[in-house]
Design a protein around this motif. Structure first.
Motif, PDB file in Angstrom:
ATOM      1  N   GLN A 154       0.811  -1.221   0.000  1.00 16.58           N
ATOM      2  CA  GLN A 154       0.000   0.000   0.000  1.00 16.58           C
ATOM      3  C   GLN A 154       0.845   1.272   0.000  1.00 16.58           C
ATOM      4  OE1 GLN A 154      -3.275  -0.027   2.857  1.00 16.58           O
ATOM      5  NE2 GLN A 154      -3.322  -2.260   2.850  1.00 16.58           N
ATOM      6  N   VAL A 155       2.032   1.230  -0.595  1.00 21.79           N
ATOM      7  CA  VAL A 155       2.816   2.455  -0.745  1.00 21.79           C
ATOM      8  C   VAL A 155       2.063   3.387  -1.695  1.00 21.79           C
ATOM      9  CG1 VAL A 155       4.982   3.432  -1.587  1.00 21.79           C
ATOM     10  CG2 VAL A 155       4.989   1.267  -0.329  1.00 21.79           C
ATOM     11  N   PRO A 156       1.818   4.633  -1.296  1.00 23.41           N
ATOM     12  CA  PRO A 156       1.030   5.531  -2.147  1.00 23.41           C
ATOM     13  C   PRO A 156       1.654   5.710  -3.533  1.00 23.41           C
ATOM     14  CG  PRO A 156       1.294   6.474   0.042  1.00 23.41           C
ATOM     15  CD  PRO A 156       2.204   5.279  -0.017  1.00 23.41           C
ATOM     16  N   ALA A 157       0.835   5.577  -4.549  1.00 24.77           N
ATOM     17  CA  ALA A 157       1.320   5.752  -5.917  1.00 24.77           C
ATOM     18  C   ALA A 157       1.781   7.181  -6.169  1.00 24.77           C
ATOM     19  CB  ALA A 157       0.216   5.370  -6.904  1.00 24.77           C
ATOM     20  N   SER A 158       1.268   8.114  -5.372  1.00 22.97           N
ATOM     21  CA  SER A 158       1.604   9.531  -5.568  1.00 22.97           C
ATOM     22  C   SER A 158       2.776   9.979  -4.707  1.00 22.97           C
ATOM     23  CB  SER A 158       0.379  10.403  -5.247  1.00 22.97           C
ATOM     24  OG  SER A 158      -0.089  10.164  -3.922  1.00 22.97           O
ATOM     25  N   LEU A 159       3.529   9.040  -4.103  1.00 22.40           N
ATOM     26  CA  LEU A 159       4.597   9.407  -3.178  1.00 22.40           C
ATOM     27  C   LEU A 159       5.615  10.351  -3.821  1.00 22.40           C
ATOM     28  CD1 LEU A 159       6.189   9.142  -0.537  1.00 22.40           C
ATOM     29  CD2 LEU A 159       7.175   7.011  -1.421  1.00 22.40           C
ATOM     30  N   GLN A 160       6.180   9.967  -4.949  1.00 19.64           N
ATOM     31  CA  GLN A 160       7.203  10.814  -5.565  1.00 19.64           C
ATOM     32  C   GLN A 160       6.631  12.166  -5.971  1.00 19.64           C
ATOM     33  OE1 GLN A 160       9.586   9.025  -8.737  1.00 19.64           O
ATOM     34  NE2 GLN A 160       9.814  11.029  -9.710  1.00 19.64           N
ATOM     35  N   ARG A 161       5.437  12.160  -6.529  1.00 16.56           N
ATOM     36  CA  ARG A 161       4.810  13.418  -6.951  1.00 16.56           C
ATOM     37  C   ARG A 161       4.552  14.321  -5.751  1.00 16.56           C
ATOM     38  NH1 ARG A 161      -0.787  13.917  -8.491  1.00 16.56           N
ATOM     39  NH2 ARG A 161      -0.870  11.643  -8.338  1.00 16.56           N
ATOM     40  N   ASN A 162       4.196  13.719  -4.626  1.00 14.91           N
ATOM     41  CA  ASN A 162       3.942  14.489  -3.414  1.00 14.91           C
ATOM     42  C   ASN A 162       5.232  15.087  -2.855  1.00 14.91           C
ATOM     43  OD1 ASN A 162       2.182  15.465  -1.374  1.00 14.91           O
ATOM     44  ND2 ASN A 162       2.780  13.795  -0.027  1.00 14.91           N
ATOM     45  N   ILE A 163       6.299  14.271  -2.827  1.00 17.65           N
ATOM     46  CA  ILE A 163       7.592  14.795  -2.386  1.00 17.65           C
ATOM     47  C   ILE A 163       8.000  15.972  -3.266  1.00 17.65           C
ATOM     48  CG2 ILE A 163      10.059  14.269  -2.172  1.00 17.65           C
ATOM     49  CD1 ILE A 163       9.269  11.372  -1.542  1.00 17.65           C
ATOM     50  N   GLN A 164       7.798  15.827  -4.561  1.00 20.14           N
ATOM     51  CA  GLN A 164       8.211  16.875  -5.498  1.00 20.14           C
ATOM     52  C   GLN A 164       7.436  18.171  -5.280  1.00 20.14           C
ATOM     53  OE1 GLN A 164      10.792  16.594  -8.176  1.00 20.14           O
ATOM     54  NE2 GLN A 164      10.507  18.754  -7.624  1.00 20.14           N
ATOM     55  N   ARG A 165       6.130  18.068  -5.010  1.00 17.05           N
ATOM     56  CA  ARG A 165       5.371  19.321  -4.866  1.00 17.05           C
ATOM     57  C   ARG A 165       5.793  20.083  -3.620  1.00 17.05           C
ATOM     58  NH1 ARG A 165      -0.862  18.796  -2.720  1.00 17.05           N
ATOM     59  NH2 ARG A 165      -0.545  17.212  -1.119  1.00 17.05           N
ATOM     60  N   PHE A 166       6.168  19.365  -2.539  1.00 22.15           N
ATOM     61  CA  PHE A 166       6.695  20.066  -1.374  1.00 22.15           C
ATOM     62  C   PHE A 166       8.054  20.679  -1.692  1.00 22.15           C
ATOM     63  CE2 PHE A 166       3.504  17.658   1.022  1.00 22.15           C
ATOM     64  CZ  PHE A 166       3.084  18.614   1.941  1.00 22.15           C
ATOM     65  N   GLU A 168      13.590   4.741  -4.046  1.00 23.65           N
ATOM     66  CA  GLU A 168      13.667   5.275  -5.400  1.00 23.65           C
ATOM     67  C   GLU A 168      12.903   6.587  -5.528  1.00 23.65           C
ATOM     68  OE1 GLU A 168      12.253   2.028  -7.702  1.00 23.65           O
ATOM     69  OE2 GLU A 168      14.109   0.870  -7.507  1.00 23.65           O
ATOM     70  N   ALA A 169      11.753   6.699  -4.852  1.00 26.81           N
ATOM     71  CA  ALA A 169      10.988   7.944  -4.899  1.00 26.81           C
ATOM     72  C   ALA A 169      11.767   9.088  -4.274  1.00 26.81           C
ATOM     73  CB  ALA A 169       9.651   7.760  -4.182  1.00 26.81           C
ATOM     74  N   CYS A 170      12.467   8.817  -3.183  1.00 26.01           N
ATOM     75  CA  CYS A 170      13.288   9.843  -2.556  1.00 26.01           C
ATOM     76  C   CYS A 170      14.449  10.247  -3.463  1.00 26.01           C
ATOM     77  CB  CYS A 170      13.798   9.352  -1.202  1.00 26.01           C
ATOM     78  SG  CYS A 170      14.836  10.548  -0.313  1.00 26.01           S
ATOM     79  N   LEU A 171      15.128   9.270  -4.033  1.00 32.91           N
ATOM     80  CA  LEU A 171      16.266   9.579  -4.890  1.00 32.91           C
ATOM     81  C   LEU A 171      15.868  10.364  -6.130  1.00 32.91           C
ATOM     82  CD1 LEU A 171      18.247   6.195  -4.796  1.00 32.91           C
ATOM     83  CD2 LEU A 171      18.795   8.308  -3.584  1.00 32.91           C
TER      84      LEU A 171
END
Length: 464
Positions: free
Chosen positions: A248-260, A297-300
């Motif tokens: 259940q890792v959010p599919a929008s994780l990378q996009r969310n990190i990016q918007r912040f 990977e989303a963080c990187l």
């Protein structure tokens, strides 16, 4: 966060990691600071080579466990003080401050060359009872005094502070904490201003759970940060706790990190664990490993995602089972300090080679009984590949003083302290996500080897 524990650790990341955090706003495609040998590097070293940190939380009661502290002090570049910087410990009665327990963790981290995250200054939980009795007209001053005293005490020694923790509900409304009720909406901004006045150099974060994906709660935090940046409120980063569920890792994780990040703040994954429904199986381990890799990977992928901290690193000290009955096994090391597939997935995502030794063949060692001078253990062999495994070999090094007298469901050879167990004729073939077990009787003190490795034979259809 929820109900936490503290932190500490070590690694060569140390001062360099702190410098990288300070420079993170300028990072785009980050060049490695040095070349880490992928086959031997720790998670902290692999992350450092990517311009990030990889850390663990810790708690004071765990520091007497020497096996625990050895790994904590060698594998990580960053430590979070999980409990003993919270208000109930640091100001148990009004105006009386005590940093003894917190100092134990910070001292240990410093001795190991690790950077330290302070957690947390203002939170609705783990408050001493006297705070709730403070009159509304006095609470803002009390909060400022508390922040000023604690931040000043650790000035120059911390990389980050979680200034305010968990101030929003799931629907995006403000949590009705004593601070919200008696001070009002302004208390969060006032907390950040007080922290900045006490230490101009430490990075100041807002920290919360269930804000990893885009939704009402993360939207509310986003709007607050956007407003703070417009008003000049001193906020440097957002901490996404990331207490996740396997699959259940959010599919929008990378996009969310990016918007912040696009608002001009850093982002850190501050309290990562990924729990599963018990018992563990090879299939669940494989799913969890993929999820850990996806988070890394989303963080990187976002230059202002400065690092990742697991909420302690071993299932032995995880907070999850006490809060979520029937769930657990949430961390990259198991309760016996053996590396799980999640560890290898993290390492691979950080550039450390293949997802697991021998591909996705896994071996989990568990002591099942013990008595004076002997023990039994069960080893679960799993196949996380899509292709079948047609045979497997499990190896490890015997801890000092141990010997093996008998093995069942496998063939044993011993060369000095090196143990090899190969499959029997009837349990070598494992389909995708299948598992089998073998057992052993040993002599000596029961203990879990740290280097249990599974190597598969070639899958069906592979030429010899």
């Amino acid at each position: 966060m929820l109900r936490h524990r503290p932190t500490r650790g070590r690694r060569t990341a140390g001062l360099l990691t702190t410098a990288l955090v300070a420079l993170s706003a300028a990072m785009t495609a980050v060049a490695p600071t040095h070349t880490a040998h992928a086959d031997t590097a720790t998670l902290g070293e692999l992350a450092e080579a990517k311009g990030r940190y990889f850390g663990s939380a810790t708690d004071n009661p765990e520091l007497s466990d020497t096996q625990y502290t050895r790994i904590l002090g060698s594998e990580f570049g960053q430590i979070t003080v999980g409990n003993t910087m919270k208000w109930q410990y640091t100001e148990p009665s009004r105006g009386r401050f005590d940093y003894t327990a917190a100092e134990e963790v910070v001292d240990l981290a410093e001795s190991n060359g690790q950077s330290v995250r302070g957690h947390t200054l203002v939170w609705h939980n783990q408050l001493p009872s006297w705070v709730g009795d403070v009159p509304a007209g006095e609470l803002l001053g009390v909060m400022r005094d508390h922040i000023t005293h604690e931040v000043d005490h650790f000035k120059g020694r911390l990389a980050h502070w979680d200034v305010v923790n968990e101030a929003f509900e799931e629907d995006g409304s403000r949590r009705q904490s004593v601070f919200q009720q008696k001070i009002g909406d302004s208390y969060i901004a006032e907390a950040f201003k007080a922290a900045r006045a006490a230490d101009p150099d430490v990075k100041l974060y807002y920290n919360d759970y269930n804000i990893e994906g885009i939704g009402p709660k993360s939207d509310a935090v986003y709007e607050m940060v956007k407003s703070f940046k417009a008003q000049g409120v001193p906020i440097d980063g957002v901490g996404m706790q990331a207490h996740l569920i396997a699959g259940q890792v959010p599919a929008s994780l990378q996009r969310n990190i990016q918007r912040f990040a696009d608002l001009g703040v850093d982002v850190a994954i501050t309290e990562l664990d990924i729990r599963m429904t018990l018992p563990r199986t090879a299939a669940k381990d494989t799913r969890q490993a993929a999820d850990y890799g996806a988070v890394v990977e989303a963080c990187l992928a976002v230059s202002r995602c400065v690092g990742i901290t697991v909420w302690d690193y071993t299932d032995k000290y995880s907070w999850v089972p006490s809060v979520f009955p029937g769930e657990g096994a949430a961390l990259p090391w198991d309760e016996h300090f053996a590396k799980k597939p999640a560890y290898h997935a993290i390492a691979a995502a950080l550039g450390g080679g293949s997802p697991a030794p021998g591909g996705d063949c896994t071996a989990t060692y568990r002591v099942t009984s013990r008595w004076q001078g002997g023990f039994t253990a069960e080893i679960t062999v799993g196949n996380g590949r899509t292709a079948p495994i047609d045979g497997w070999t499990v190896t490890w090094t015997l801890p000092g003083g141990q010997s093996i007298s008998h093995v069942w469901n496998g063939y044993l050879t011993v060369d000095g302290q090196r143990v090899t167990v190969r499959n029997a004729g009837y349990n070598g073939t494992l389909g995708s996500n299948a598992s089998t077990t073998f057992g052993l009787q040993g002599e000596g003190t029961a203990g879990t080897p740290a280097d249990v490795t599974c190597t598969p034979a070639q899958p069906f259809g592979t030429p010899a």
